[in-house]
Design an enzyme around this catalytic site. Structure first.
Site, mmCIF file in Angstrom:
data_model
loop_
_atom_site.group_PDB
_atom_site.id
_atom_site.type_symbol
_atom_site.label_atom_id
_atom_site.label_comp_id
_atom_site.label_asym_id
_atom_site.label_seq_id
_atom_site.Cartn_x
_atom_site.Cartn_y
_atom_site.Cartn_z
ATOM 1 N N ASN A 103 0.827 -1.203 0.000
ATOM 2 C CA ASN A 103 0.000 0.000 0.000
ATOM 3 C C ASN A 103 0.864 1.257 0.000
ATOM 4 O OD1 ASN A 103 -2.088 -1.805 0.142
ATOM 5 N ND2 ASN A 103 -2.283 -1.660 2.372
ATOM 6 N N HIS A 120 5.970 -0.656 -2.740
ATOM 7 C CA HIS A 120 5.510 0.037 -3.965
ATOM 8 C C HIS A 120 5.602 1.545 -3.816
ATOM 9 C CE1 HIS A 120 2.980 -3.765 -5.012
ATOM 10 N NE2 HIS A 120 4.246 -3.893 -5.358
ATOM 11 N N CYS A 151 16.193 21.454 -9.065
ATOM 12 C CA CYS A 151 16.717 21.655 -10.438
ATOM 13 C C CYS A 151 15.652 22.121 -11.414
ATOM 14 C CB CYS A 151 17.341 20.340 -10.948
ATOM 15 S SG CYS A 151 16.100 19.133 -11.483
ATOM 16 N N GLY A 188 -5.181 -9.086 3.234
ATOM 17 C CA GLY A 188 -5.864 -8.223 2.269
ATOM 18 C C GLY A 188 -5.143 -8.018 0.958
ATOM 19 N N SER A 190 -4.815 -9.684 -3.095
ATOM 20 C CA SER A 190 -5.383 -10.631 -4.073
ATOM 21 C C SER A 190 -4.302 -11.570 -4.602
ATOM 22 C CB SER A 190 -6.002 -9.867 -5.250
ATOM 23 O OG SER A 190 -5.005 -9.058 -5.858
ATOM 24 N N ASN A 214 -8.403 -12.745 4.373
ATOM 25 C CA ASN A 214 -8.997 -12.113 3.206
ATOM 26 C C ASN A 214 -10.505 -12.363 3.255
ATOM 27 O OD1 ASN A 214 -9.697 -11.328 0.483
ATOM 28 N ND2 ASN A 214 -7.520 -11.498 -0.011
ATOM 29 N N VAL A 215 -11.260 -11.431 2.650
ATOM 30 C CA VAL A 215 -12.720 -11.646 2.623
ATOM 31 C C VAL A 215 -13.099 -12.703 1.588
ATOM 32 C CG1 VAL A 215 -13.355 -9.364 3.526
ATOM 33 C CG2 VAL A 215 -13.007 -9.658 1.067
ATOM 34 N N ALA A 232 -10.200 -7.792 7.708
ATOM 35 C CA ALA A 232 -8.967 -7.642 8.489
ATOM 36 C C ALA A 232 -9.223 -6.889 9.794
ATOM 37 C CB ALA A 232 -7.939 -6.892 7.646
HETATM 38 C C1 BV8 Z 1 8.576 -5.721 -11.453
HETATM 39 C C2 BV8 Z 1 2.015 1.450 -6.846
HETATM 40 C C3 BV8 Z 1 10.407 -6.271 -12.821
HETATM 41 C C4 BV8 Z 1 1.383 2.342 -7.862
HETATM 42 C C5 BV8 Z 1 1.543 -0.848 -7.544
HETATM 43 C C6 BV8 Z 1 6.238 -11.788 -12.745
HETATM 44 C C7 BV8 Z 1 7.446 -11.432 -12.163
HETATM 45 C C8 BV8 Z 1 7.844 -10.108 -12.123
HETATM 46 C C9 BV8 Z 1 7.015 -9.104 -12.677
HETATM 47 C C10 BV8 Z 1 5.809 -9.463 -13.233
HETATM 48 C C11 BV8 Z 1 5.415 -10.784 -13.275
HETATM 49 N N1 BV8 Z 1 4.210 -10.837 -13.896
HETATM 50 C C12 BV8 Z 1 3.807 -9.587 -14.211
HETATM 51 C C13 BV8 Z 1 4.763 -8.739 -13.851
HETATM 52 C C14 BV8 Z 1 4.720 -7.304 -14.057
HETATM 53 C C15 BV8 Z 1 3.981 -6.545 -12.959
HETATM 54 C C16 BV8 Z 1 2.724 -7.233 -12.457
HETATM 55 O O1 BV8 Z 1 2.731 -7.874 -11.416
HETATM 56 N N2 BV8 Z 1 1.640 -7.052 -13.204
HETATM 57 C C17 BV8 Z 1 0.340 -7.538 -12.765
HETATM 58 C C18 BV8 Z 1 -0.733 -6.618 -13.371
HETATM 59 C C19 BV8 Z 1 0.174 -8.962 -13.220
HETATM 60 N N3 BV8 Z 1 4.864 -6.278 -11.853
HETATM 61 C C20 BV8 Z 1 5.645 -5.193 -11.927
HETATM 62 O O2 BV8 Z 1 5.736 -4.471 -12.912
HETATM 63 C C21 BV8 Z 1 6.486 -4.890 -10.700
HETATM 64 N N4 BV8 Z 1 7.828 -4.687 -11.120
HETATM 65 O O3 BV8 Z 1 8.255 -6.840 -11.302
HETATM 66 O O4 BV8 Z 1 9.753 -5.326 -11.996
HETATM 67 C C22 BV8 Z 1 11.514 -5.498 -13.380
HETATM 68 C C23 BV8 Z 1 12.820 -5.879 -13.054
HETATM 69 C C24 BV8 Z 1 13.862 -5.173 -13.620
HETATM 70 C C25 BV8 Z 1 13.614 -4.071 -14.456
HETATM 71 C C26 BV8 Z 1 12.304 -3.689 -14.757
HETATM 72 C C27 BV8 Z 1 11.235 -4.407 -14.221
HETATM 73 C C28 BV8 Z 1 6.038 -3.620 -10.013
HETATM 74 C C29 BV8 Z 1 4.613 -3.749 -9.552
HETATM 75 C C30 BV8 Z 1 4.229 -2.514 -8.709
HETATM 76 C C31 BV8 Z 1 2.952 -1.920 -9.247
HETATM 77 N N5 BV8 Z 1 2.547 -0.805 -8.387
HETATM 78 N N6 BV8 Z 1 1.254 0.194 -6.753
HETATM 79 C C32 BV8 Z 1 0.039 2.839 -7.409
HETATM 80 O O5 BV8 Z 1 -0.469 2.421 -6.336
HETATM 81 O O6 BV8 Z 1 -0.519 3.674 -8.131
HETATM 82 S S1 BV8 Z 1 0.642 -2.253 -7.436
HETATM 83 C C33 BV8 Z 1 -0.897 -2.027 -6.709
HETATM 84 O O7 BV8 Z 1 -1.412 -3.356 -6.629
HETATM 85 C C34 BV8 Z 1 -0.953 -1.511 -5.279
HETATM 86 O O8 BV8 Z 1 0.291 -1.311 -4.675
HETATM 87 C C35 BV8 Z 1 -1.701 -2.664 -4.569
HETATM 88 O O9 BV8 Z 1 -1.436 -2.742 -3.227
HETATM 89 C C36 BV8 Z 1 -1.098 -3.774 -5.310
HETATM 90 C C37 BV8 Z 1 -1.508 -5.171 -5.136
HETATM 91 O O10 BV8 Z 1 -2.894 -5.270 -5.148
HETATM 92 P P1 BV8 Z 1 -3.593 -5.726 -3.772
HETATM 93 O O11 BV8 Z 1 -2.936 -5.003 -2.670
HETATM 94 O O12 BV8 Z 1 -3.607 -7.206 -3.704
HETATM 95 O O13 BV8 Z 1 -5.010 -5.138 -3.968
HETATM 96 P P2 BV8 Z 1 -6.228 -5.810 -4.739
HETATM 97 O O14 BV8 Z 1 -7.261 -4.765 -4.932
HETATM 98 O O15 BV8 Z 1 -5.706 -6.565 -5.921
HETATM 99 O O16 BV8 Z 1 -6.779 -6.904 -3.701
HETATM 100 C C38 BV8 Z 1 -7.341 -6.485 -2.466
HETATM 101 C C39 BV8 Z 1 -7.629 -7.759 -1.706
HETATM 102 O O17 BV8 Z 1 -8.145 -7.410 -0.438
HETATM 103 C C40 BV8 Z 1 -8.688 -8.626 -2.384
HETATM 104 O O18 BV8 Z 1 -8.242 -9.970 -2.395
HETATM 105 C C41 BV8 Z 1 -9.920 -8.471 -1.475
HETATM 106 O O19 BV8 Z 1 -10.670 -9.676 -1.397
HETATM 107 C C42 BV8 Z 1 -9.284 -8.188 -0.144
HETATM 108 N N7 BV8 Z 1 -10.082 -7.384 0.770
HETATM 109 C C43 BV8 Z 1 -10.927 -6.365 0.471
HETATM 110 N N8 BV8 Z 1 -11.413 -5.838 1.628
HETATM 111 C C44 BV8 Z 1 -10.864 -6.536 2.653
HETATM 112 C C45 BV8 Z 1 -10.023 -7.523 2.116
HETATM 113 N N9 BV8 Z 1 -9.325 -8.386 2.891
HETATM 114 C C46 BV8 Z 1 -9.474 -8.257 4.238
HETATM 115 N N10 BV8 Z 1 -10.258 -7.332 4.824
HETATM 116 C C47 BV8 Z 1 -10.964 -6.462 4.073
HETATM 117 N N11 BV8 Z 1 -11.744 -5.529 4.675
HETATM 118 ZN ZN ZN Z 2 15.343 17.863 -9.775
#
Ligand code: BV8
Ligand code: ZN
Length: 242
Positions: A103, A120, A151, A188, A190, A214-215, A232
């Site tokens: 987060n 992140h 700058c 929390g 996915s 997780n929910v 949570a």
């Molecule tokens: C990288 C910041 C490599 C920005 C975010 C395999 C290996 C390596 C990379 C990849 C790979 N496959 C794909 C990739 C690329 C990519 C990726 O993962 N893509 C996804 C779409 C498949 N990964 C990357 O690009 C990462 N970099 O790997 O670099 C590299 C190496 C060298 C050189 C170049 C590159 C970087 C990823 C970072 C992305 N940035 N955030 C912003 O916020 O604007 S990610 C974003 O998603 C948030 O940070 C968020 O936290 C995160 C993860 O999502 P979740 O937290 O899980 O949230 P979500 O909504 O999905 O789920 C919520 C869950 O909570 C649900 O399950 C729900 O049921 C539950 N819930 C809801 N309410 C409750 C609850 N649980 C409990 N209580 C509740 N009340």
């Molecule tokens: Zn600067």
């Protein structure tokens, strides 16, 4: 989720020596911050994969800043919830502890967490694209985003976008704690975004126990030693009460 599941999770917490917590957007959902993929999905309206990328920023920095300032506006009104405070309490109970949060909302800092990795990044910081200076930035009006004070370069949110590498030190510290913990508490998430989503699997491979809160079930719930289905903010306080 049965009482015996809660009891089993409490026993794992009591016997653990090195606790790592992996937090996702679900942890902040009860603070009123939309998750990324849930029904109130932040991304449903804005398709974040299109906006949270260096390419989107290059193509249309104003649109990306508008999206981040919109999110800052929501987060500015949000307060930590009981789940955040339960994590602060857990940090006090373990000599060896690390919180790895996906987060960017800064609510763990606001709740009083001290030992954490914002893997992140943080939405309340901006980074200059030219000199890379990082500064705190509380601006929520995208039309008032200033140039770099050092700058004059263009500022960007100091978060990790899709396609960008996790900053080296944060990745190393995260991997170290994942490899050395004996218990990982996943809250929390996915389990969709890499590399964070692979951490519970690596912990399991290193014989750590995994508790998933997780929910709804996710791929992480499948491999967890205990899956506690629920909010949570309800479950974490129940896990830590004496
Ligand atoms: C990288 C910041 C490599 C920005 C975010 C395999 C290996 C390596 C990379 C990849 C790979 N496959 C794909 C990739 C690329 C990519 C990726 O993962 N893509 C996804 C779409 C498949 N990964 C990357 O690009 C990462 N970099 O790997 O670099 C590299 C190496 C060298 C050189 C170049 C590159 C970087 C990823 C970072 C992305 N940035 N955030 C912003 O916020 O604007 S990610 C974003 O998603 C948030 O940070 C968020 O936290 C995160 C993860 O999502 P979740 O937290 O899980 O949230 P979500 O909504 O999905 O789920 C919520 C869950 O909570 C649900 O399950 C729900 O049921 C539950 N819930 C809801 N309410 C409750 C609850 N649980 C409990 N209580 C509740 N009340
Ligand atoms: Zn600067």
């Amino acid at each position: 989720m049965s009482n015996s599941d809660i009891e089993k999770a409490r026993e794992l917490l009591i016997s653990a020596k090195y606790l790592v917590i992996l937090a996702g957007a679900g942890l902040s959902q009860e603070s009123g911050i939309p998750t990324f993929r849930g029904a109130d999905g932040l991304w449903r309206q804005f398709r974040a994969e299109e906006l949270a990328t260096p390419y989107a920023f290059q193509r249309n920095p104003e649109l990306v800043w508008e999206w981040y300032c919109w999110r800052r506006g929501i987060i500015a009104r949000a307060e930590p919830n009981p789940a955040h405070y339960a994590i602060v309490e857990l940090e006090k109970r373990y000599e060896q502890f690390m919180l790895i949060t996906q987060n960017v909302d800064g609510l763990h800092r606001k709740a009083g967490s001290k030992k954490f990795i914002e893997i992140h990044g943080c939405i309340w910081e901006s980074r200059c694209v030219d000199c890379h200076n990082v500064s705190e930035d509380r601006e929520t009006d995208y039309k008032k985003i200033q140039p770099c004070k050092k700058c004059g370069g263009r500022l960007r949110p100091n978060v990790v976008w899709f396609g960008e590498a996790i900053p080296d030190m944060n990745l190393r510290k995260s991997i170290y704690s994942v490899q050395n913990c004996d218990l990982m508490l996943v809250v929390g998430t996915s389990g969709y975004v890499q590399p964070a989503a692979s951490f519970p699997f690596h912990a399991k491979q290193n014989n750590a126990k995994v508790i998933d809160i997780n929910v709804e079930p996710t791929p992480i719930s499948e491999i967890a030693d205990v899956f506690l289905q629920g909010r949570a903010g309800d479950i974490l306080p129940a896990l830590i009460k004496d």
